[in-house]
Enzyme design. Structure first.
Site, PDB file in Angstrom:
ATOM      1  N   GLU A 137      13.289  -3.158   5.572  1.00  0.00           N
ATOM      2  CA  GLU A 137      13.309  -1.893   6.312  1.00  0.00           C
ATOM      3  C   GLU A 137      14.695  -1.588   6.874  1.00  0.00           C
ATOM      4  O   GLU A 137      14.850  -1.120   8.006  1.00  0.00           O
ATOM      5  CB  GLU A 137      12.257  -1.908   7.421  1.00  0.00           C
ATOM      6  CG  GLU A 137      10.838  -2.113   6.908  1.00  0.00           C
ATOM      7  CD  GLU A 137       9.769  -1.970   7.981  1.00  0.00           C
ATOM      8  OE1 GLU A 137      10.135  -1.831   9.170  1.00  0.00           O
ATOM      9  OE2 GLU A 137       8.572  -1.994   7.646  1.00  0.00           O
ATOM     10  N   GLU A 284       3.749  -4.728   2.445  1.00  0.00           N
ATOM     11  CA  GLU A 284       3.070  -5.099   3.690  1.00  0.00           C
ATOM     12  C   GLU A 284       1.997  -4.075   4.003  1.00  0.00           C
ATOM     13  O   GLU A 284       2.232  -2.870   3.919  1.00  0.00           O
ATOM     14  CB  GLU A 284       4.047  -5.157   4.879  1.00  0.00           C
ATOM     15  CG  GLU A 284       5.004  -6.317   4.880  1.00  0.00           C
ATOM     16  CD  GLU A 284       5.885  -6.321   6.136  1.00  0.00           C
ATOM     17  OE1 GLU A 284       5.561  -5.586   7.102  1.00  0.00           O
ATOM     18  OE2 GLU A 284       6.897  -7.041   6.139  1.00  0.00           O
TER      19      GLU A 284
END
Length: 520
Positions: A137, A284
């Protein structure tokens, strides 16, 4: 002249016969083909975080993964102990480059090559490294490092090319869902314009190399941020009546769950940049089983519902409304509760299991195959958790033996489960009695948070816990039957192929004298 032709013909037939007899059987070739096809099937994997106070040693961890029939994992580094322990198993692993290593790898080809040699070449193919996630991220959490992403990804890919591993191991980087703006309806979604200068060349690289777009997608956070707009049932994959389905007004596509909408938002965002051949991989997703007062929907029941339905959804292979032909594989966040994580409470409660390998809750995934099979058997028990004072446990014990109507006769003085005479031991027996009496239904192993489900039989000596008295072989038969149909088909196919192979050999042998007689 005739004799020479005859000898030549005999020689050709003999060589053909010998070559066919020694050739690799067709079923062996099909075996390799089946392996390649299986690798392309959608899967459910798990993320393994290590902020766990009692994380098992790598060898025990891998043994546990095998026991639970987990075939895909993702780790947040390139832990050498885990990679060594995975050697010789069929478990495929995605390894990661931590954010703090991006600068070194993104600015030096030799550093990237050294990283690949040390963390990939040293283990592959004994350890089935399937991919490399570069950073995590980065565009949203470390925006200053955004310019390093593509150089780092390319350098690692070039190092894989040099080792001739670029076809087997894919390189990408996981993104937060927040890089996509206006995600619903999905047809209106688009990438954050301030990030497109980084995203577009990255997507072009993924397209060229056949690598996936890695996305961390959490319907839990979508629901929490849009309560009153997004129904809980939609976030949890619960069956919906048609009037409760979310409809994209531009495409008229119907969405029965939030995750599919998030995946299609990514596809539409890529399409806006003329990228249409990159597949979404959900690196995820999950649901926390416990939270503080500000997170009332972080419960065991909701976590169980989300992850159980997620697993079924993937194995149904129904794809998304925009791409029903393509089912995204997912990695559940996460395998273990990371109890060392900083608050809020939910941060430490995303795991399917505690660090001691006992289930945080019981998933309802029977009938989808052997995945997490050990966690769906009837051999589950409810016991008292460690770390609670005797007063708290005694209150739960009193309720179980009183209003709960558990059978507590065996923990009375002189009976088989009275010793050891501790509140925790007596509470465990009473909890299991209640849990089994209630059919092990959701919420019956909680007792205000002091109980947990385990697959380890707590019976000891002459003390047999209630759950042990009900164990049968039926579960094993059910688990085995989930794979028997496909395995049986392959076995029967193998027999047929071998039979054809043998018949052809016999036919050639039988025809040889006839051919000779005709020629003579």
């Amino acid at each position: 002249m005739a004799n020479s032709k005859l000898l030549f013909l005999i020689h050709i037939i003999f060589l053909s016969f010998s070559a066919f007899a020694q050739a690799e059987p067709l079923h062996s070739l099909l075996k390799y083909q089946n392996q390649e096809e299986e690798e392309k099937l959608p899967f459910v994997g798990v993320n393994i975080g290590t902020d766990v106070s009692n994380l098992p040693p790598a060898s025990d961890l891998v043994a546990f993964l095998q026991l639970q029939k987990i075939t895909h994992v993702r780790i947040y580094d390139a832990n050498p102990d885990i990679l060594k322990a995975l050697s010789g198993t069929k478990i495929r692993v995605i390894i990661s480059v931590p954010n703090n290593q991006l600068l070194a790898i993104g600015s030096s080809n030799s550093t990237a090559a050294s990283w690949i040699d040390r963390n990939v070449v040293a283990y592959y193919p004994q350890t089935l490294i399937a991919g490399i996630s570069v950073g995590d991220e980065v565009l949203t959490t470390v925006p200053s490092s955004a310019p390093l992403i593509l150089p780092a990804v390319q350098s690692l890919y070039n190092a894989l090319v040099a080792s001739n591993l670029h076809q087997q191991i894919k390189v990408s980087t996981p993104h937060a869902a927040s890089i996509i703006l206006d995600p619903f309806p999905p047809s209106q979604a688009y990438f954050n314009q301030t990030l497109v200068s980084f995203i577009l060349p990255l997507l072009q690289f993924l397209s060229r190399t056949g690598s996936p777009l890695m996305m961390n997608l959490y319907p839990y956070y979508v629901f929490m941020q849009n309560k009153g707009v997004v129904p809980l049932d939609n976030a949890l994959f619960k069956p919906l009546t048609p009037n409760k389905e979310m409809v994209d007004p531009n495409t008229l596509l119907h969405y029965t769950n939030v995750l599919d909408a998030m995946i299609d938002a990514a596809y539409f965002s890529m399409k806006n940049l003329n990228i249409t051949d990159v597949v979404v991989l959900v690196t995820e997703t999950g649901w926390p089983a416990k939270g503080d007062s500000k997170e009332p929907y972080a419960t065991r029941d909701n976590a169980d519902t989300y992850n159980s339905n997620l697993i079924r959804h993937v194995f149904d292979r129904s794809g998304s409304p925009l791409h029903p032909e393509t089912t995204s594989s997912v990695f559940i966040y996460e395998l273990f509760n990371e109890d060392l994580r900083a608050p809020p409470v939910s941060e430490a409660n995303w795991g399917l299991f505690y660090g001691n390998s006992t289930p945080a809750y019981l998933l309802h995934v029977s009938g989808i195959g052997t995945f997490l099979a050990n966690d769906t058997t009837n051999q589950t028990y409810c016991i008292a958790m460690d770390g609670f004072d005797s007063k708290t446990l005694q209150a739960a014990l009193d309720w179980a033996c009183g209003p709960g109507r558990a059978n507590c006769s065996e923990i009375q003085p002189g009976e088989s489960c009275y010793q050891p005479n501790t509140v925790k031991n007596h509470a465990s027996y009473a909890f299991d009695s209640y849990y089994q009496k209630e059919g092990k239904s959701q919420g019956t192993c909680d007792f205000n948070g002091v109980a947990m489900i385990t697959t380890t039989d707590p019976s000891h000596g002459s003390c047999i816990f209630p759950g042990s008295k009900r164990v049968s072989n039926k579960t094993k038969e059910v688990v085995n039957s989930t794979v028997s149909s496909s395995a049986g088909e392959k076995f029967r196919l193998s027999i047929k192929i071998n039979a054809i192979h043998n018949v052809l050999l016999i036919f050639l042998a039988a025809c040889l004298p006839t051919v000779l007689l005709i020629l003579l």
